[in-house]
Design a protein around this motif. Sequence first.
Motif: not given
Length: 182
Positions: A154-180
């Motif tokens: 959650l530090q910019g990948a979604r924005e860099a891939l905005a024109k694609y169908d982007f689907r993460p299995i997990f985000t870092i939040k799923d591991f209890g970590i908040e992005p900076p």
Amino acid sequence: MTPRDRLQILFRERALQFGDFTLASGKKSSYYVNSKKVLFHAEAITLLGELLYEATADLDIQAIGGLEVGAIPMAAATLTAFHRHGRPLEGFFVRKQAKEHGSKERLEGQVKAGDNVAVIDDVLTTGGSVVQAIEAVEALGARVLRVVCICDRLQGAREALAKYDFRPIFTIKDFGIEPPKN
């Protein structure tokens, strides 16, 4: 317990490390997701293959792959899952740099112009690595229908891939970590 739930536990137990790290993006981080500690574990790679199958089964794709090294075991696991489900699929990987010998290819595998592909990666921060793989695929004339990663920091990948169908299995939040916060 679902396959996703079990894989999440394995990632939490095996892949998460805390300390002072410099990421491939050049960013500093107090944690690191070392997916290789999971990608070479029998149960985890089997679960991951099934989850990547589920994440791409709705697509009419001819191949799946991504940038070396992380995408190689991921692609192999996905190919195995597609085969178990009775569906043909090719795999590929993109070298960070073309070899100086042999075929001198940057993309290894059976991908050709007009193919539909899914691009996969293990952990994304800014998305720079996966963009390298996408550029190599598109340079061949293939179409990227979806980008799937195991963990989005959650530090910019979604924005860099905005024109694609982007689907993460997990985000870092799923591991209890908040992005900076930027």
